[in-house]
Design a protein around this motif. Structure first.
Motif, PDB file in Angstrom:
ATOM      1  N   ARG A 185      -8.454 -11.054   8.462  1.00 48.24           N
ATOM      2  CA  ARG A 185      -7.288 -10.837   7.597  1.00 48.24           C
ATOM      3  C   ARG A 185      -7.527  -9.550   6.826  1.00 48.24           C
ATOM      4  O   ARG A 185      -8.677  -9.169   6.562  1.00 48.24           O
ATOM      5  CB  ARG A 185      -7.032 -12.022   6.683  1.00 48.24           C
ATOM      6  CG  ARG A 185      -8.113 -12.293   5.686  1.00 48.24           C
ATOM      7  CD  ARG A 185      -7.793 -13.516   4.867  1.00 48.24           C
ATOM      8  NE  ARG A 185      -8.812 -13.721   3.858  1.00 48.24           N
ATOM      9  CZ  ARG A 185      -8.752 -14.635   2.945  1.00 48.24           C
ATOM     10  NH1 ARG A 185      -7.720 -15.454   2.895  1.00 48.24           N
ATOM     11  NH2 ARG A 185      -9.699 -14.755   2.054  1.00 48.24           N
ATOM     12  N   SER A 186      -6.457  -8.898   6.471  1.00 46.86           N
ATOM     13  CA  SER A 186      -6.596  -7.618   5.784  1.00 46.86           C
ATOM     14  C   SER A 186      -5.334  -7.291   5.019  1.00 46.86           C
ATOM     15  O   SER A 186      -4.288  -7.919   5.209  1.00 46.86           O
ATOM     16  CB  SER A 186      -6.907  -6.517   6.791  1.00 46.86           C
ATOM     17  OG  SER A 186      -5.840  -6.383   7.691  1.00 46.86           O
ATOM     18  N   LYS A 187      -5.463  -6.298   4.156  1.00 50.64           N
ATOM     19  CA  LYS A 187      -4.299  -5.824   3.400  1.00 50.64           C
ATOM     20  C   LYS A 187      -4.397  -4.318   3.242  1.00 50.64           C
ATOM     21  O   LYS A 187      -5.477  -3.730   3.298  1.00 50.64           O
ATOM     22  CB  LYS A 187      -4.203  -6.503   2.042  1.00 50.64           C
ATOM     23  CG  LYS A 187      -5.291  -6.097   1.070  1.00 50.64           C
ATOM     24  CD  LYS A 187      -5.098  -6.744  -0.278  1.00 50.64           C
ATOM     25  CE  LYS A 187      -6.219  -6.331  -1.213  1.00 50.64           C
ATOM     26  NZ  LYS A 187      -6.067  -6.892  -2.537  1.00 50.64           N
ATOM     27  N   ALA A 188      -3.237  -3.713   3.049  1.00 52.80           N
ATOM     28  CA  ALA A 188      -3.142  -2.284   2.756  1.00 52.80           C
ATOM     29  C   ALA A 188      -2.592  -2.152   1.339  1.00 52.80           C
ATOM     30  O   ALA A 188      -1.521  -2.692   1.038  1.00 52.80           O
ATOM     31  CB  ALA A 188      -2.222  -1.590   3.751  1.00 52.80           C
ATOM     32  N   SER A 189      -3.329  -1.481   0.474  1.00 48.70           N
ATOM     33  CA  SER A 189      -2.892  -1.234  -0.906  1.00 48.70           C
ATOM     34  C   SER A 189      -2.415   0.210  -1.000  1.00 48.70           C
ATOM     35  O   SER A 189      -3.187   1.139  -0.763  1.00 48.70           O
ATOM     36  CB  SER A 189      -4.032  -1.473  -1.891  1.00 48.70           C
ATOM     37  OG  SER A 189      -4.480  -2.799  -1.821  1.00 48.70           O
ATOM     38  N   TYR A 190      -1.139   0.377  -1.335  1.00 46.63           N
ATOM     39  CA  TYR A 190      -0.521   1.704  -1.437  1.00 46.63           C
ATOM     40  C   TYR A 190      -0.515   2.132  -2.900  1.00 46.63           C
ATOM     41  O   TYR A 190       0.131   1.502  -3.732  1.00 46.63           O
ATOM     42  CB  TYR A 190       0.912   1.660  -0.913  1.00 46.63           C
ATOM     43  CG  TYR A 190       1.009   1.493   0.576  1.00 46.63           C
ATOM     44  CD1 TYR A 190       1.301   2.583   1.386  1.00 46.63           C
ATOM     45  CD2 TYR A 190       0.823   0.260   1.186  1.00 46.63           C
ATOM     46  CE1 TYR A 190       1.397   2.452   2.760  1.00 46.63           C
ATOM     47  CE2 TYR A 190       0.915   0.107   2.563  1.00 46.63           C
ATOM     48  CZ  TYR A 190       1.197   1.203   3.340  1.00 46.63           C
ATOM     49  OH  TYR A 190       1.287   1.072   4.696  1.00 46.63           O
ATOM     50  N   TYR A 191      -1.224   3.219  -3.206  1.00 46.52           N
ATOM     51  CA  TYR A 191      -1.284   3.757  -4.567  1.00 46.52           C
ATOM     52  C   TYR A 191      -0.309   4.922  -4.675  1.00 46.52           C
ATOM     53  O   TYR A 191      -0.501   5.959  -4.051  1.00 46.52           O
ATOM     54  CB  TYR A 191      -2.709   4.225  -4.899  1.00 46.52           C
ATOM     55  CG  TYR A 191      -3.660   3.067  -5.043  1.00 46.52           C
ATOM     56  CD1 TYR A 191      -3.963   2.553  -6.289  1.00 46.52           C
ATOM     57  CD2 TYR A 191      -4.233   2.478  -3.922  1.00 46.52           C
ATOM     58  CE1 TYR A 191      -4.825   1.480  -6.439  1.00 46.52           C
ATOM     59  CE2 TYR A 191      -5.101   1.401  -4.056  1.00 46.52           C
ATOM     60  CZ  TYR A 191      -5.392   0.919  -5.314  1.00 46.52           C
ATOM     61  OH  TYR A 191      -6.239  -0.165  -5.446  1.00 46.52           O
ATOM     62  N   ILE A 192       0.751   4.712  -5.457  1.00 48.03           N
ATOM     63  CA  ILE A 192       1.836   5.692  -5.576  1.00 48.03           C
ATOM     64  C   ILE A 192       1.654   6.458  -6.879  1.00 48.03           C
ATOM     65  O   ILE A 192       1.280   5.900  -7.902  1.00 48.03           O
ATOM     66  CB  ILE A 192       3.201   4.990  -5.533  1.00 48.03           C
ATOM     67  CG1 ILE A 192       3.358   4.291  -4.189  1.00 48.03           C
ATOM     68  CG2 ILE A 192       4.336   5.969  -5.777  1.00 48.03           C
ATOM     69  CD1 ILE A 192       4.527   3.353  -4.099  1.00 48.03           C
ATOM     70  N   ASN A 193       1.926   7.748  -6.842  1.00 45.32           N
ATOM     71  CA  ASN A 193       1.865   8.609  -8.017  1.00 45.32           C
ATOM     72  C   ASN A 193       3.135   9.427  -8.019  1.00 45.32           C
ATOM     73  O   ASN A 193       3.231  10.446  -7.337  1.00 45.32           O
ATOM     74  CB  ASN A 193       0.618   9.490  -7.952  1.00 45.32           C
ATOM     75  CG  ASN A 193       0.327  10.165  -9.264  1.00 45.32           C
ATOM     76  OD1 ASN A 193       1.176  10.209 -10.150  1.00 45.32           O
ATOM     77  ND2 ASN A 193      -0.869  10.704  -9.399  1.00 45.32           N
ATOM     78  N   TYR A 194       4.144   9.006  -8.802  1.00 47.24           N
ATOM     79  CA  TYR A 194       5.459   9.633  -8.782  1.00 47.24           C
ATOM     80  C   TYR A 194       5.809  10.197 -10.148  1.00 47.24           C
ATOM     81  O   TYR A 194       5.880   9.470 -11.134  1.00 47.24           O
ATOM     82  CB  TYR A 194       6.516   8.620  -8.349  1.00 47.24           C
ATOM     83  CG  TYR A 194       7.917   9.170  -8.343  1.00 47.24           C
ATOM     84  CD1 TYR A 194       8.291  10.182  -7.455  1.00 47.24           C
ATOM     85  CD2 TYR A 194       8.867   8.700  -9.239  1.00 47.24           C
ATOM     86  CE1 TYR A 194       9.579  10.688  -7.462  1.00 47.24           C
ATOM     87  CE2 TYR A 194      10.159   9.211  -9.237  1.00 47.24           C
ATOM     88  CZ  TYR A 194      10.498  10.199  -8.363  1.00 47.24           C
ATOM     89  OH  TYR A 194      11.763  10.712  -8.363  1.00 47.24           O
ATOM     90  N   ASN A 195       6.010  11.521 -10.221  1.00 53.23           N
ATOM     91  CA  ASN A 195       6.434  12.170 -11.468  1.00 53.23           C
ATOM     92  C   ASN A 195       7.940  12.041 -11.607  1.00 53.23           C
ATOM     93  O   ASN A 195       8.688  12.339 -10.677  1.00 53.23           O
ATOM     94  CB  ASN A 195       6.058  13.652 -11.462  1.00 53.23           C
ATOM     95  CG  ASN A 195       4.558  13.852 -11.493  1.00 53.23           C
ATOM     96  OD1 ASN A 195       3.869  13.179 -12.230  1.00 53.23           O
ATOM     97  ND2 ASN A 195       4.067  14.760 -10.680  1.00 53.23           N
ATOM     98  N   LEU A 196       8.384  11.606 -12.779  1.00 55.03           N
ATOM     99  CA  LEU A 196       9.832  11.482 -13.030  1.00 55.03           C
ATOM    100  C   LEU A 196      10.496  12.827 -13.182  1.00 55.03           C
ATOM    101  O   LEU A 196       9.947  13.784 -13.568  1.00 55.03           O
ATOM    102  CB  LEU A 196      10.097  10.642 -14.276  1.00 55.03           C
ATOM    103  CG  LEU A 196       9.738   9.169 -14.137  1.00 55.03           C
ATOM    104  CD1 LEU A 196      10.014   8.453 -15.448  1.00 55.03           C
ATOM    105  CD2 LEU A 196      10.536   8.525 -13.033  1.00 55.03           C
TER     106      LEU A 196
END
Length: 196
Positions: A185-196
């Protein structure tokens, strides 16, 4: 009459307090510096394998056999980054893989991203899995090395056209008397960095 005086005095002190209270100036320009940094998690690879599912019929006890490689390969649709917005705003993706093994064999889990047409993209990732202690025992747990596998921004740009993922389990010779199973079993963690 006394009641009116009391209200007037209270009103006077209320106005004085409001006039003397400190209010920090609000700088609405700070909104330009705001950054959203959510972390999204998605399922990645999931598989189960039981040695009894691959025992060949009519083999005598204590006989070695090989599992046909095509029965341990799988390709599924998996759009890694999806859009240009994701490519531009993803800081990294962390892939965490856990394998619980009771099968008395060490093996390797491999995976690679593919284009829509099936062409390989980027590197082939390998996760070594330690041998278990046999059926009815507590599983030996192996994790992806390094834990987790990190796809940085440069790698994500290379994999931006990935539409599929191909997995393969490389199991050494089995034996008809060997019993056990493993669960991936596994997971993908998406780290988002969004400037407004």
């Amino acid at each position: 009459m006394k009641m009116k005086k009391t209200y007037l005095v209270l009103l006077f002190f209320g106005i004085v307090l409001l006039a003397l209270s400190c209010v920090k100036d609000v700088d609405f320009g700070q909104l330009d510096n705001a950054v959203l940094t959510p972390v999204l998690e998605a399922d990645f690879i999931y598989s189960e394998f039981d040695s009894q599912d691959f025992n060949l019929d009519n083999l005598p006890p204590n006989t070695d056999f090989d599992v046909p490689p095509e029965s341990l390969r799988d390709t599924v649709n998996y759009d890694l980054v999806g859009t240009d917005f994701a490519v531009d705003n993803l800081e990294r993706v962390e892939l965490t893989i856990e394998v619980r093994n009771t099968l008395e064999r060490a093996f390797t889990l491999q995976f690679q991203f593919l284009t829509e047409g099936g062409a390989p993209l980027g590197q082939l990732y390998s996760v070594p899995v330690a041998a278990g202690l046999g059926e009815g025992t507590n599983p030996v747990i192996s994790f992806s090395m390094p834990n987790p596998i990190v796809l940085d921004n440069t790698t994500l740009t290379q994999l931006s056209t990935a539409q599929k993922i191909a997995t393969e389990i490389i199991v050494p010779t089995l034996n008809t008397d060997l019993r056990g199973a493993f669960h991936i079993r596994s997971k993908a963690s998406y780290y988002i960095n969004y400037n407004l």
